[in-house]
Design a protein around this motif. Structure first.
Motif, PDB file in Angstrom:
ATOM      1  N   VAL A 124       0.975  -1.131   0.025  1.00  0.00           N
ATOM      2  CA  VAL A 124       0.035   0.062  -0.002  1.00  0.00           C
ATOM      3  C   VAL A 124       1.152   1.180   0.116  1.00  0.00           C
ATOM      4  N   CYS A 125       0.296   2.554  -0.285  1.00  0.00           N
ATOM      5  CA  CYS A 125       0.855   3.655  -0.424  1.00  0.00           C
ATOM      6  C   CYS A 125      -0.102   4.710   0.388  1.00  0.00           C
ATOM      7  N   LEU A 126       0.471   5.649   0.650  1.00  0.00           N
ATOM      8  CA  LEU A 126      -0.304   7.086   1.058  1.00  0.00           C
ATOM      9  C   LEU A 126       0.398   8.113   0.488  1.00  0.00           C
ATOM     10  N   TRP A 127      -0.228   9.242   0.425  1.00  0.00           N
ATOM     11  CA  TRP A 127       0.220  10.465   0.329  1.00  0.00           C
ATOM     12  C   TRP A 127      -0.007  11.634   1.301  1.00  0.00           C
ATOM     13  N   ALA A 128       1.037  12.552   1.586  1.00  0.00           N
ATOM     14  CA  ALA A 128       0.773  13.677   2.570  1.00  0.00           C
ATOM     15  C   ALA A 128       1.491  14.776   2.075  1.00  0.00           C
ATOM     16  N   VAL A 161       4.307  14.255  -0.109  1.00  0.00           N
ATOM     17  CA  VAL A 161       5.467  13.087  -0.214  1.00  0.00           C
ATOM     18  C   VAL A 161       4.520  11.716  -0.486  1.00  0.00           C
ATOM     19  N   GLY A 162       5.199  10.833  -1.198  1.00  0.00           N
ATOM     20  CA  GLY A 162       4.310   9.818  -1.415  1.00  0.00           C
ATOM     21  C   GLY A 162       4.963   8.509  -0.550  1.00  0.00           C
ATOM     22  N   TYR A 163       4.322   7.927   0.390  1.00  0.00           N
ATOM     23  CA  TYR A 163       5.062   6.708   1.320  1.00  0.00           C
ATOM     24  C   TYR A 163       4.586   5.383   0.911  1.00  0.00           C
TER      25      TYR A 163
END
Length: 193
Positions: A124-128, A161-163
């Protein structure tokens, strides 16, 4: 008592109100015209469409306290080409200030992880947004920054930032359960099998 449930179409108004309020508070670094473009009408349309979508690989949860919606989360398949290895995305998690940083958020994260895992949407990813003050907590929890870019929001380029979550599931749940201990929550959560 704080509880979670799957959101329905009648929850769009409450979700939209929380989304607008949280953006204005947490993302106060954004120019006013950006907030004006992401007003209640914009969010109501966004969440009405999302809740009517019925995509089985998307989950929207609402968090309620005494039948009042105080937060929401959304997970979905990743469709961002900048993080091609991620199959799923933790797309949104917004809580009114009183409910942030507590065990309910950890339980919501657990539900999000289990849903994505059950749909084979892992990793998975998330963006902040780069200036989001909560962003550092992601790194403390084992998320790895992999993409730095500018996102166009209402014509304004805002750094984000993508994590990805590179840790093994056992490590993720070690962190999750340590946070529950810190919150004096006696529950111990287990990773998806």
């Amino acid at each position: 008592m704080v509880e979670m449930r799957t959101a329905g179409t009648t929850d769009a108004e409450a979700i939209a109100r929380i989304h607008v309020a949280c953006w204005r508070e947490v993302y106060s670094f954004m120019p006013q015209h950006v907030h004006a473009s992401r007003d209640y009408a914009f969010r109501l349309d966004q969440w009405t469409r999302a809740l009517e979508d019925n995509d089985p690989d998307q989950q929207i949860l609402v968090i309620e306290d005494e039948a009042e919606i105080v937060g929401f989360t959304m997970v979905k398949p990743n469709d961002d080409a900048d993080i091609p290895d991620a199959r799923g995305e933790l797309h949104a998690a917004y809580f009114l200030p009183k409910y942030r940083g507590h065990a309910i958020g950890i339980h919501a994260l657990n539900r999000m992880i289990h849903f994505l895992w059950s749909r084979d949407l892992w990793p998975v990813c998330l963006w902040a947004f780069k200036d989001n003050p909560v962003r550092k907590k992601y790194e403390e929890a084992g998320w790895t920054p992999v993409v730095y870019r500018d996102r166009d929001v209402a014509g304004e380029l805002i750094p984000e930032v993508g994590y990805t979550l590179a840790n093994e599931m056992a490590e993720v749940y070690l962190h999750i359960n340590n946070r529950l201990v810190e919150e004096n929550d006696q529950t111990r959560l287990t990773p998806p099998a």
